[in-house]
Design an enzyme around this catalytic site. Sequence first.
Site, PDB file in Angstrom:
ATOM      1  CG  HIS A  56      -2.347 -30.056 -18.483  1.00 56.68           C
ATOM      2  ND1 HIS A  56      -2.593 -28.971 -17.671  1.00 56.68           N
ATOM      3  CD2 HIS A  56      -1.220 -30.631 -17.994  1.00 56.68           C
ATOM      4  CE1 HIS A  56      -1.686 -28.917 -16.722  1.00 56.68           C
ATOM      5  NE2 HIS A  56      -0.824 -29.913 -16.897  1.00 56.68           N
ATOM      6  CG  ASN A  85      -1.110 -25.769 -13.815  1.00 58.80           C
ATOM      7  OD1 ASN A  85      -1.691 -26.128 -14.845  1.00 58.80           O
ATOM      8  ND2 ASN A  85      -0.101 -26.468 -13.309  1.00 58.80           N
ATOM      9  CD  GLU A 116       4.825 -33.318 -15.106  1.00 57.78           C
ATOM     10  OE1 GLU A 116       5.648 -34.044 -15.712  1.00 57.78           O
ATOM     11  OE2 GLU A 116       4.724 -32.093 -15.272  1.00 57.78           O
ATOM     12  NE  ARG A 119      10.280 -26.594  -6.264  1.00 59.48           N
ATOM     13  CZ  ARG A 119      10.353 -25.836  -7.360  1.00 59.48           C
ATOM     14  NH1 ARG A 119       9.878 -26.264  -8.491  1.00 59.48           N
ATOM     15  NH2 ARG A 119      10.894 -24.639  -7.305  1.00 59.48           N
TER      16      ARG A 119
HETATM   17  O1  LIG Z   1       2.715 -31.301 -12.023  1.00 60.27           O
HETATM   18  C1  LIG Z   1       2.826 -30.069 -11.955  1.00 60.27           C
HETATM   19  O2  LIG Z   1       2.513 -29.387 -10.984  1.00 60.27           O
HETATM   20  C2  LIG Z   1       3.390 -29.346 -13.170  1.00 60.27           C
HETATM   21  C3  LIG Z   1       4.905 -29.267 -13.054  1.00 60.27           C
HETATM   22  O3  LIG Z   1       5.442 -28.584 -14.138  1.00 60.27           O
HETATM   23  O4  LIG Z   1       3.073 -30.086 -14.339  1.00 60.27           O
HETATM   24  P1  LIG Z   1       1.745 -29.931 -15.196  1.00 60.27           P
HETATM   25  O5  LIG Z   1       0.990 -28.740 -14.672  1.00 60.27           O
HETATM   26  O6  LIG Z   1       2.198 -29.689 -16.607  1.00 60.27           O
HETATM   27  O7  LIG Z   1       0.977 -31.207 -15.092  1.00 60.27           O
END
Ligand SMILES: O=C(O)[C@@H](CO)OP(=O)(O)O
Length: 215
Positions: A9, A15, A82, A104
Amino acid sequence: MLQVYLVRHGETLWNAERRIQGQSDSPLTDKGETQARQVAERAKALGITHIITSDLGRTRRTAEIIADICGCDVTLEPRLRELNMGVLERRPLDSLTEEEEGWRRQLVNGTADGRIPEGESMQELSDRMHAALAACLELPQGSRPLLVSHGMALGCLVSTILGLPAYAERRLRLRNCSISRIDYQQSPWLASGWVVETAGDVSHLDAPALDEMQR
Ligand SMILES: O=C(O)[C@@H](CO)OP(=O)(O)O
């Protein structure tokens, strides 16, 4: 031969803020929406016929943008979610205690059966991702599906196709809106079944993210 395209995505708020999402969710940023439009143009040129997405909000939004540009329907597939990161979901990465960071890290360095408390193991993630992929084999002849999923989930799928342990996904950099391709084929030269053609291609993005949480 069936070609299956894998897309992570677009960039999300968490993020960008370095917060752990897992099966919790945050919206795409403006940059994430732009990334989704750019990967959608690439998907259109590739002749994608089906878009199958994790049912979390960030993947659904990315899939909708791709579907609009490609003119395909979207199918929701919860098995593409996820990794469930249990009690660490929603936490800023930089706020973890030493013990929490150890939970983690066992996923990063670790064992297939390790899990964050109340979370899922990498083996469980691998099993459900492979089941979702196997369902693509039931699509009509000539289909070219695109799966929209997540960093660890897709990394785990690619790693295990390569014959590596599920936790080897941390050796793969799958940035937001990167494309990977796997093929189901019979060949005298390669292993029969799934093979990896490309992983983590971002050549369609004008500004790949560089932050660590962007992987
Ligand atoms: O879940 C999250 O924080 C990240 C881990 O890599 O996954 P994603 O942003 O791709 O959903």
